[in-house]
Design an enzyme around this catalytic site. Structure first.
Site, PDB file in Angstrom:
ATOM      1  CB  SER A 152      -0.844   0.000   1.278  1.00 44.81           C
ATOM      2  OG  SER A 152      -1.369   1.285   1.542  1.00 44.81           O
ATOM      3  CE1 TYR A 165      -4.302  -2.139   4.872  1.00 44.04           C
ATOM      4  CE2 TYR A 165      -3.386   0.065   4.539  1.00 44.04           C
ATOM      5  CZ  TYR A 165      -3.917  -1.112   4.023  1.00 44.04           C
ATOM      6  OH  TYR A 165      -4.040  -1.274   2.651  1.00 44.04           O
TER       7      TYR A 165
END
Ligand code: NAI
Length: 269
Positions: A152, A165
């Site tokens: 990401s 995350y």
């Protein structure tokens, strides 16, 4: 793309979003695909249907096959069994796409341990377990292979309120480099892609509300969110022989999100 026909690719979390598009694209490129899903059997069946439609559209007897495998990537026994089933069916595993991922949000001072462990268990330990089992097979058979981690932009951009995350994707970046170095001499390439804001179910909070989507897109230099097909195209490239000399890299696919958008107009001098 060169070198994908006849390969076997395992894609985790392939019942929706980016994973679904990757599975479809790799089938279109001639790979046999293993569609892992945790609980969404219908989504996995939909991936299979779309992949076969694309892969077999002009061919009477289609050489591409798919296998649906239920399993939770955070559970060691599920991952071992997933790879075993792949080998029983196809006899080889050449490409692993570590796509399964989850996120939770909370102020960092209030994250409970179970939620923290859940995100790290799937995004980071799960990716490692899948890589481990794939590498064991490749080494045992003296085969080359390719592992692609779906990271990401939050591999490098800190994301307040999404600490677990951010940690998981930061860790994934280091896993990409470490495994790439460790197995380069064995012909096992390890790379990643780092998507920016992409229209998929993980982002329902803004993709289903045009005003919120416009707000998200206002932060992206190219002015729009990405699509899961754009992510899949890069994965196909990295898995193919076109990328035979690329290892240890994370390719950011983000419409410019990591380019310090605040500097788009001069303001500093
Ligand atoms: P998604 O929610 O459609 O896909 C995630 C998939 O992972 C789902 O199919 C889910 O069932 C599966 N999954 C979750 N836990 C699992 C487990 N324990 N075992 C097996 N599968 C499991 O969302 P999306 O966007 O397609 O996400 C795919 C990957 O892309 C994730 O790793 C995510 O972090 C990453 N990503 C997505 C971005 C976006 O804007 N959509 C941006 C950056 C990265």
């Amino acid at each position: 793309m060169k070198g994908l026909t006849g390969k076997t690719a395992l894609i985790t979390g392939a019942s929706s979003g980016i994973g679904q598009s990757i599975a479809i694209r790799l089938a279109e490129e001639g790979c046999n695909i293993v569609i892992n899903y945790r609980s969404d059997g219908e989504g996995a069946a939909d991936t299979h249907r779309q992949a076969m439609e694309k892969a077999c559209k002009d061919i009477e007897v289609c050489g591409v096959q798919s296998l649906l495998v239920q399993g939770d990537v955070s559970k060691e026994e599920d991952v071992v069994s997933m790879v075993q089933k792949t080998l029983e069916r196809f006899g080889q595993l050449d490409i692993l796409v570590n796509n399964a991922g989850v996120q939770t949000d909370s102020p960092s001072e209030a994250i409970d341990v179970d939620s923290f462990d859940w995100v790290l268990g799937i995004n980071l330990r799960g990716s490692y377990l899948c890589a481990r089992e794939t590498i064991k097979h490749l080494l045992a058979e003296n085969r080359t292979g390719s592992i692609i981690n779906i990271s990401s932009v939050h591999e490098v951009i800190p994301r307040p309120q999404y600490l677990s995350y951010s940690i998981s994707k930061g860790g994934m970046g280091n896993m990409t480099k470490t495994l790439a170095l460790e197995y380069a001499a064995k012909g096992i390439r390890v790379n990643g892609i780092a998507p920016g804001a992409t229209v998929t179910p993980i982002n329902e909070a803004w993709t289903e509300d045009p005003e919120k989507q416009a707000e998200v897109e206002s932060h992206i230099p190219m002015g729009r969110a990405g699509t899961s097909e754009e992510m899949a195209a890069a994965v196909a490239f990295l898995a193919s022989d076109e990328a035979a000399y690329i290892t240890g890299q994370t390719l950011f696919i983000d419409g410019g999100l990591t380019l310090y958008a605040d500097f788009q107009e001069p303001w500093s001098a």
